[in-house]
Scaffold this active site. Sequence first.
Site, PDB file in Angstrom:
ATOM      1  N   GLU A   1       0.866  -1.177   0.000  1.00  0.00           N
ATOM      2  CA  GLU A   1       0.000   0.000   0.000  1.00  0.00           C
ATOM      3  C   GLU A   1       0.905   1.231   0.000  1.00  0.00           C
ATOM      4  O   GLU A   1       1.474   1.576  -1.011  1.00  0.00           O
ATOM      5  CB  GLU A   1      -0.918  -0.062   1.214  1.00  0.00           C
ATOM      6  CG  GLU A   1      -2.034   0.949   1.208  1.00  0.00           C
ATOM      7  CD  GLU A   1      -2.837   0.890   2.488  1.00  0.00           C
ATOM      8  OE1 GLU A   1      -4.056   1.050   2.431  1.00  0.00           O
ATOM      9  OE2 GLU A   1      -2.236   0.694   3.560  1.00  0.00           O
TER      10      GLU A   1
ATOM     11  N   GLU B   1      -9.979   2.779  -0.022  1.00  0.00           N
ATOM     12  CA  GLU B   1     -10.888   2.720   1.127  1.00  0.00           C
ATOM     13  C   GLU B   1     -11.233   4.095   1.683  1.00  0.00           C
ATOM     14  O   GLU B   1     -12.273   4.274   2.320  1.00  0.00           O
ATOM     15  CB  GLU B   1     -10.298   1.841   2.237  1.00  0.00           C
ATOM     16  CG  GLU B   1      -9.046   2.380   2.903  1.00  0.00           C
ATOM     17  CD  GLU B   1      -7.767   2.008   2.178  1.00  0.00           C
ATOM     18  OE1 GLU B   1      -6.683   2.152   2.765  1.00  0.00           O
ATOM     19  OE2 GLU B   1      -7.841   1.583   1.005  1.00  0.00           O
TER      20      GLU B   1
END
Length: 708
Positions: free
Chosen positions: A507, A513
């Site tokens: 990430e 998200e």
Amino acid sequence: MKLKLFSIILVVLLCLSCNLGNDNTAQLSVKSPNGRIAVQLELDNLGLPFYKVQFDDKTVIDTSYLAFEFVNAKPIKEDLKVTSVRINSFNETWDMPWGEQRNVKNNYKFIKAQFEETSTPNRKVNIEFRVYDDGIGFRYEFPEQDGWKEALIKDEHTEFNLTEDYKTFWIPGDWDIYEHLYSTTKLSKIDAKSYIPKTNLAQSYIPENSVNTPVTMVGKDGIHLSFHEAALVDYSGMTLKVDTEDLNLKSSLVGSENKSYKVKRSLPFTTPWRTIQITDNAPDLIESNLIVNLNEPNKLGDVSWFTPMKYNGVWWEMHLGKSSWDYGMELVDGKWTDTGKAHGKHGATTENVKRFIDFSAKNNIDGVLVEGWNTGWERWIGFEDREGVFDFVSTYPDYDLDEVTRYAKEKGVQIIMHHETSAATQTYEKQQDTAYALMQKYGMHAVKSGYVGKILPKGEFHHGQYMVNQYNNAAIKAAKYQVAVNAHEPIKATGLRRTYPNIISREGLRGQEFNAWSGDGGNPPEHLPIVAFTRMLAGPIDFTPGIFNIKFDEYRKNNQVNTTLAQQLALYVVIYSPVQMAADLVEHYEANPEPLQFIRDVGVDWEKSLILNGEVGDYVTIARQERKTGNWFLGGITDENSLTLEIEFDFLEDGQSYEATIYSDGENAHWDDNPLDLKIEKQTITNTFKLNIRLAEGGGFAISLKKT
């Protein structure tokens, strides 16, 4: 790893490209293979080393000093002399076992100078510069020497003295997270501490006006610079402290509240490479292989047990609030116990995971990620006693690991393991062998790890030396069990995927998200056109694209994805990762079979990649050729501004026809007003074809090109 071409030419030059003065000054220089980039390494009359960098005869890095400050010794900064110099050329082509391309050219010239103090204790340090056609890398080497066994580095003072007030794309030098939106300002206007009141995450620490890397800059005459580091091993992550008046960057290492030093190393050792990508256009930044080339070759050998894949799974539904990670158990006498208080919203059930397996098997998706399968989620964040909460083996009562893995194998689908450590590093370190052995038993070859929360032990930070070693050692150990690692809340990517090809993705940015729950409007349309030229220069990104239900009002009325549907398809090509998630819910894909076809078709492992156009923060178009089929896939994205691009297909094979399926923004598409307006067209094309295509505000396009 097969070495296709190797040549090394050693030229020892003590006077030809080196000028050693009688007054202890020295001038050493080397140029890139194409001659456009030149580096000059010098000593001033005080014996203090500095360097300069020129691009096309223009100085882009002016006099920049190099020094170290120690806890247990006086600084190394001046009073140095040059004792030897070596200037070499190196040229090879190596194969990526997986990646953006198969063949990587590694061609550079380098200069390595050995320095020694002229007074007691006569310590030695070497400085090596490698100069490529697309930038430079340099590092320090502390050789074995009498009287100095251990270095306690208080800070490293590496300067980057810029020659203009560049337009800069940056995030703050946070010691704990990279999950910030990018700012676009002049270098002189950088204010990292302005981010402090905006942070609403589990951890964030911004101690000074510094930026994290990669940080990318664009000059008035089109020069593009990006600063980063390569081969970050057993060292602290580097931020860059900004002097807004003198337009100077200086390395500032991430520290610890528990130690007086930032790095502790036994001699001999080398530091990570300090890197500057230098181009005259934006696309060449993405095509650069500088970061991976500065890492050591593959140490793992054959890693064919990992195969790049698309995956789906139990993840997005928790961010939407449809289900939860936890089951509703209670901690009784130190053990997680089902006391009959299950809330009924648990996502990682046997039945639900089987639904994802069925969907994946039908749609050319090879993996299913399962988050929330193991006990401990009820008490994993916000508690100080997180050590011992997760055990990475025990399942919740409604998740049958034996049955799930059996069913997945029957359907030809891999289960991707999930390890949320809650940043309780000692618990994870103690249980890694057990956890990886469980994966090996069930034939699982990929794990997504997470490190949400303040690091335990207290006083350590995600980007300091302690955690750099945690991340790297976890991946090295995983390789012994044939497990590949996709780390979230990670240390930055620095090209170690070349040395350890089981480090597949990570990430390390503000991900998808945030569109579901951030409360600040989510990621704006400009986010990913910036990410492509900043974070993606470091390495693969697990961004989790493919959201079809853009507004998701039935779950969260005040949140949405700020792109068009066409851009969500384009991201499978634009944002590179060998593991790409079809992140949305099964029901949203089943309701949209036509755009789903692109996800079915698109590759994940590439023979070659071409950057067709782009400007940092505005737009980018990328074409990639799939290894196993020779088919091509294109993706283009833009920011909040619409534009029309002309795409030429002259990169296609001569004499070959391709069936093109074009997924583009509809006439009325807009990231907010009408994000689902999608146009799909088919036609047969060759390499003489040209296409004018419009990208809506926050939009994009995706094209599959299959050989006929």
